[in-house]
Scaffold this active site. Structure first.
Site, PDB file in Angstrom:
ATOM      1  N   ASP A 138       0.702  -1.266  -0.093  1.00 14.18           N
ATOM      2  CA  ASP A 138       0.055   0.037   0.039  1.00 14.18           C
ATOM      3  C   ASP A 138       0.734   1.135  -0.076  1.00 14.18           C
ATOM      4  OD1 ASP A 138       0.998   0.315   2.474  1.00 14.18           O
ATOM      5  OD2 ASP A 138      -1.117   0.074   3.610  1.00 14.18           O
ATOM      6  N   CYS A 192     -22.765  -6.360   4.980  1.00 13.88           N
ATOM      7  CA  CYS A 192     -22.788  -5.692   6.077  1.00 13.88           C
ATOM      8  C   CYS A 192     -24.429  -5.681   6.863  1.00 13.88           C
ATOM      9  CB  CYS A 192     -22.227  -4.197   6.167  1.00 13.88           C
ATOM     10  SG  CYS A 192     -20.590  -4.137   5.666  1.00 13.88           S
ATOM     11  N   CYS A 195     -26.303  -3.637  10.029  1.00 13.40           N
ATOM     12  CA  CYS A 195     -25.427  -3.410  10.996  1.00 13.40           C
ATOM     13  C   CYS A 195     -24.690  -2.302  11.147  1.00 13.40           C
ATOM     14  CB  CYS A 195     -24.165  -4.693  11.244  1.00 13.40           C
ATOM     15  SG  CYS A 195     -22.865  -4.502  12.453  1.00 13.40           S
ATOM     16  N   CYS A 202     -16.883   4.378  16.515  1.00 16.38           N
ATOM     17  CA  CYS A 202     -15.811   5.568  16.255  1.00 16.38           C
ATOM     18  C   CYS A 202     -15.777   6.410  17.572  1.00 16.38           C
ATOM     19  CB  CYS A 202     -16.049   6.037  14.889  1.00 16.38           C
ATOM     20  SG  CYS A 202     -14.727   7.242  14.637  1.00 16.38           S
ATOM     21  N   CYS A 218     -10.235  10.916  11.822  1.00 18.98           N
ATOM     22  CA  CYS A 218      -9.885   9.577  12.201  1.00 18.98           C
ATOM     23  C   CYS A 218      -8.676   9.462  13.175  1.00 18.98           C
ATOM     24  CB  CYS A 218      -9.674   8.655  11.041  1.00 18.98           C
ATOM     25  SG  CYS A 218      -9.239   7.226  11.130  1.00 18.98           S
ATOM     26  N   CYS A 252     -16.687  -4.969  14.712  1.00 19.47           N
ATOM     27  CA  CYS A 252     -17.244  -5.942  13.628  1.00 19.47           C
ATOM     28  C   CYS A 252     -17.740  -7.122  14.200  1.00 19.47           C
ATOM     29  CB  CYS A 252     -16.545  -5.789  12.568  1.00 19.47           C
ATOM     30  SG  CYS A 252     -17.378  -6.568  11.089  1.00 19.47           S
TER      31      CYS A 252
END
Length: 349
Positions: A138, A192, A195, A202, A218, A252
């Site tokens: 990345d 997802c 949900c 966050c 963030c 999650c």
């Protein structure tokens, strides 16, 4: 009909420690470039100017290499042994994101990708074929997550990260672009549903809507990419987080299928699982470099890291740490001095 050439690549990938290996077209059109352009136009990339300067090249794999035909997308599991989030409750210890507790994954994965690419090239030459291959982690301007979804490794969840029914949220990605045409695998659909666990988890409300993120809010961006002093609301919201943030990943429900990492270099170093803030704030540049040798943390530099540690000290509620913070009031780094003064004021009430 000859043997499927993908099976040779999958076999070699597994031998090199990859947990997933799937294939996607690198040439077909997609909408990911348009979504990225909207993200940058809205200013949600913050101070990450490289996202703007490389926007054209990121728009599509062929914008970076016009010879790309297939993306071989690799995944390596880095799952923790247990849910990492309860550790946030101990405010005397720094919280480092799970991905950064072991060796730098860029180096681990890039080395394996190069080995695999070499094996693929050697086999193609033996068959009289000479298509080029290029490897990407990345650090290059390639959007791996949309390619991974197209290849069927997982899908980009409401938190915008890739998640998998097999590995939950803990999967490092690497890509080999090839000039050869391989049969693509089926893309993965989004699972997802209704949900919203990642969005509500966050601590800074960094998601303006599902499947969208504002990097400026963030904590991963702030602790890693942002060099200056933070607004106070984010300093307080950071709690004990000193490098990265796992809240949206750890919350999650798909993590119930996750497994612990098997790659030894990605397993956490004991000294980075719950390091005492009092030790970290005392680091000078040489000690910082020694502690984080081979770690992705090393790249942010000592000043930015100690700034994060001082914010965590300010949130610790422990007045005994005031003395440690006071030692940084005369620090050569202005961002460190600012953080030290803030931490002392906060602890002193």
């Amino acid at each position: 009909m000859g043997a499927d050439p993908r099976e040779f690549i999958r076999k070699k990938a597994a031998e090199l420690g990859f947990d997933a290996c799937r294939f996607a077209s690198a040439a077909d059109p997609w909408s990911a470039g348009e979504r990225l352009a909207h993200f940058v136009e809205a200013g949600r990339h913050g101070d990450m100017g490289w996202m703007e300067t490389t926007l054209e090249r990121r728009a599509h794999p062929t914008a970076m290499w016009d010879g790309a035909r297939t993306a071989i997308v690799l995944g390596m599991n880095y799952g923790p042994d247990a849910d990492p989030l309860p550790a946030l409750a101990d405010r005397s210890k720094g919280y480092i994101s799970v991905y950064a507790r072991g060796d730098d994954y860029h180096e681990v994965i890039k080395g394996r990708l190069k080995q695999l690419a070499g094996q693929v090239s050697a086999r193609q030459k033996a068959l009289g074929q000479t298509p080029e291959v290029k490897v990407f982690v990345d650090t290059a301007p390639l959007m791996e997550k949309p390619l991974a979804q197209r290849a069927g490794l997982g899908w980009q969840g409401k938190h915008t990260n890739l998640l998998s029914r097999e590995h939950g949220n803990w999967l490092f990605l690497g890509v080999i672009l090839s000039g050869a045409d391989y049969t693509p695998d089926a893309a993965e659909a989004e699972h997802c549903g209704s949900c919203t666990a990642c969005l509500t988890a966050c601590p800074t409300d960094a998601f303006p809507a599902p499947f969208q993120i504002d990097a400026r809010r963030c904590l991963s961006y702030l602790t890693i990419e942002y060099a200056g002093p933070w607004p106070e609301e984010f300093r307080i919201a950071a709690g004990a987080r000193i490098y990265g943030c796992d809240d949206c990943l750890g919350a999650c429900p798909w993590n119930k299928f996750a497994r612990a990492a098997h790659e030894m270099r990605l397993k956490p170093r004991p000294e980075l699982e719950a390091p005492p803030l009092a030790d970290l704030v005392a680091l000078d540049d040489a000690a910082f470099r020694a502690l984080f040798a081979k770690s992705p943390i090393k790249r942010i530099g000592r000043d930015r890291f100690v700034r994060n540690v001082l914010y965590a000290i300010g949130n610790s509620g422990d007045p005994s740490l005031i003395a440690a913070a006071e030692l940084r009031l005369d620090d050569p780094g202005p961002v460190v001095r600012d953080a030290a003064a803030w931490a002392i004021r906060r602890l002193a009430g």
